[in-house]
Design a protein around this motif. Sequence first.
Motif, short mmCIF file in Angstrom:
data_model
loop_
_atom_site.label_atom_id
_atom_site.label_comp_id
_atom_site.label_asym_id
_atom_site.label_seq_id
_atom_site.Cartn_x
_atom_site.Cartn_y
_atom_site.Cartn_z
N ALA A 283 12.94 28.11 -20.36
CA ALA A 283 12.41 26.90 -21.54
C ALA A 283 11.46 25.53 -20.80
O ALA A 283 11.01 24.53 -21.05
CB ALA A 283 13.68 25.82 -22.13
N GLU A 284 12.74 25.69 -19.71
CA GLU A 284 11.83 24.66 -18.37
C GLU A 284 9.90 24.70 -18.08
O GLU A 284 9.44 23.22 -17.57
CB GLU A 284 12.74 24.97 -16.82
N ARG A 285 9.64 25.76 -18.26
CA ARG A 285 8.44 26.58 -17.99
C ARG A 285 7.73 26.18 -19.53
O ARG A 285 6.29 26.84 -18.86
CB ARG A 285 8.16 27.51 -17.37
N CYS A 286 8.01 26.25 -20.86
CA CYS A 286 7.37 25.94 -21.88
C CYS A 286 6.73 25.16 -21.26
O CYS A 286 6.51 23.38 -20.72
CB CYS A 286 8.87 25.79 -22.75
N ARG A 287 4.98 25.01 -22.37
CA ARG A 287 4.23 23.92 -22.31
C ARG A 287 4.43 23.02 -22.81
O ARG A 287 4.34 22.08 -22.27
CB ARG A 287 3.28 24.66 -23.28
N PHE A 288 4.80 22.41 -23.79
CA PHE A 288 5.54 21.42 -24.06
C PHE A 288 7.16 20.91 -24.51
O PHE A 288 8.37 22.24 -24.12
CB PHE A 288 5.27 21.41 -25.84
N HIS A 289 7.91 19.63 -24.00
CA HIS A 289 9.39 19.56 -23.39
C HIS A 289 10.54 19.48 -24.35
O HIS A 289 11.24 20.48 -24.73
CB HIS A 289 9.59 18.18 -22.75
N ASP A 290 9.90 19.58 -25.34
CA ASP A 290 10.77 20.00 -27.10
C ASP A 290 10.36 21.56 -28.09
O ASP A 290 10.50 21.11 -29.17
CB ASP A 290 10.33 18.59 -27.77
N CYS A 291 9.86 22.20 -26.74
CA CYS A 291 8.99 23.70 -27.77
C CYS A 291 11.18 24.36 -28.12
O CYS A 291 12.06 24.16 -27.78
CB CYS A 291 8.81 24.87 -26.31
N ALA A 292 10.63 24.80 -29.25
CA ALA A 292 12.21 25.17 -30.84
C ALA A 292 12.01 26.61 -29.76
O ALA A 292 12.52 27.55 -30.70
CB ALA A 292 11.50 25.22 -31.78
N HIS A 293 10.95 27.21 -29.26
CA HIS A 293 10.34 29.08 -28.77
C HIS A 293 10.97 29.58 -30.40
O HIS A 293 11.22 30.46 -30.92
CB HIS A 293 12.09 29.67 -28.38
N GLU A 294 9.83 29.10 -31.20
CA GLU A 294 9.59 30.03 -32.27
C GLU A 294 7.87 30.49 -32.39
O GLU A 294 7.83 31.28 -32.83
CB GLU A 294 9.50 28.14 -33.99
N ALA A 295 7.43 29.42 -32.38
CA ALA A 295 6.01 30.06 -32.30
C ALA A 295 4.92 29.30 -31.67
O ALA A 295 3.09 29.07 -31.99
CB ALA A 295 5.03 30.36 -34.06
N GLU A 296 5.54 28.28 -30.61
CA GLU A 296 4.58 27.41 -30.28
C GLU A 296 3.69 27.88 -29.36
O GLU A 296 3.78 29.06 -28.57
CB GLU A 296 5.75 26.07 -29.52
N PRO A 297 2.61 27.59 -28.95
CA PRO A 297 1.28 27.93 -27.50
C PRO A 297 2.42 27.63 -26.19
O PRO A 297 2.61 26.76 -26.40
CB PRO A 297 0.18 27.75 -28.22
N GLY A 298 2.37 28.24 -24.98
CA GLY A 298 2.76 28.23 -24.05
C GLY A 298 4.28 29.04 -23.73
O GLY A 298 4.44 27.37 -23.05
N CYS A 299 4.72 28.72 -25.11
CA CYS A 299 6.36 28.92 -25.09
C CYS A 299 6.74 30.38 -23.85
O CYS A 299 6.69 31.42 -23.88
CB CYS A 299 6.89 29.40 -26.40
N ALA A 300 7.20 29.83 -23.09
CA ALA A 300 7.82 30.70 -22.36
C ALA A 300 8.96 31.25 -22.23
O ALA A 300 9.30 32.57 -21.51
CB ALA A 300 8.25 29.71 -20.58
N VAL A 301 10.08 31.53 -23.77
CA VAL A 301 10.54 32.03 -23.77
C VAL A 301 10.22 33.07 -24.89
O VAL A 301 10.47 33.99 -24.53
CB VAL A 301 11.98 30.93 -24.55
N LEU A 302 9.25 32.73 -25.12
CA LEU A 302 8.72 34.18 -26.28
C LEU A 302 7.66 35.24 -25.61
O LEU A 302 8.73 36.08 -25.30
CB LEU A 302 7.73 33.50 -26.77
N ALA A 303 7.67 34.81 -24.43
CA ALA A 303 6.47 35.27 -23.89
C ALA A 303 7.90 36.20 -22.93
O ALA A 303 7.17 37.38 -21.97
CB ALA A 303 5.73 34.73 -22.02
N ALA A 304 8.70 35.77 -22.43
CA ALA A 304 10.09 36.79 -21.89
C ALA A 304 10.53 37.60 -22.34
O ALA A 304 10.79 38.52 -21.84
CB ALA A 304 10.90 35.66 -21.05
#
Length: 363
Positions: A283-304
Amino acid sequence: MTSTSIFTALAPYGWDDAWADEFAPYDAEGLLAGRVVRVDRGQCDVVTADGLLRADTAFVTPHDPLRVVCTGDWVAVEPGGNPRYVRTYLPRRTAFVRSTSSKRSEGQILAANVDHAIVAVSLAVELDLGRIERFLALAWESGAQPVVVLTKADLVPDAVTLAHLVQDVETTAPGVPVLTVSAHDGDGLDVLVAVVSGGTSVLLGQSGAGKSTLANALVGEDVMDVRAARDVDGKGRHTTTTRNLLALPGGGVLIDTPGLRGVGLFDAESGVGQVFSEIAELAERCRFHDCAHEAEPGCAVLAAVASGELGERRLESYRKLIRENQRIVAKTDARVRAELRKDWKRRGAEGKAAMEAKRGRVR
């Protein structure tokens, strides 16, 4: 009685110089130091330098259920009287708390001043990794070091299969020792004995996980009743009905607990974070610091997840525990409740705007 004799009598139950310093003001009042070994219907059994005493806890029964006397507490007991009363308990170093099943979402304290939280998981049935994650979140939140013990290892004679099961649990429990034990033939007990000899351990798990058998093996005698688990689901009747504190012959203290049907979270955000530490790192690599890892662009968790680095089951379990914890906290913390409402409104507005934009494109 001298401080030396008190130390000698209570040391097997975890008494140390720090507890002696905490108790000093009550010692000056002539109160007895002791550790609660069992609580039952407003009374408790307390081990003291004078022996095992029965005391009433009515003097320390506040409205807050998290502040009642519980197994593992160090208490100050009146030296005499009928009934004899617990005057107070010393500040807890750790506390294992779960949410009750009541609509008020109160916390229930299961054990206090615990160094190791041993999560017993039976290998006689299919592993429930989500339940293990839930236990571990509560254990980390308590301040204790979790340890997963896979019991009934003798029922998995194939070494390759056993290794795969251990690997599955290790992936589920980063930073947590995972031990395989067979109380039936003694395999693995020496490692567990070494772990529990260094402080106070609480034994947790569902009915049928083999906790009472494990407790008997650690104590070296049949102090807990043991009944067979059902073959169909591995569940057994509650052979332990109260939380019991036992001094172990090889050193250390064990608190055995009844089988827990429900293990609801209670304000365990940091515990959930530790269980899913790899998600926190991603999550530290997500584009947005409050990323919920649902459908946000640049989500490192979803990419993983997409790359196979992170399992989808693992992410779904994380989401489930985070949502559950947020609901519990929202019921007990007005500030968090307000923040959640604001977040829900924001997400609702974003969803509404997205739907309107989609309709506009269709037209």
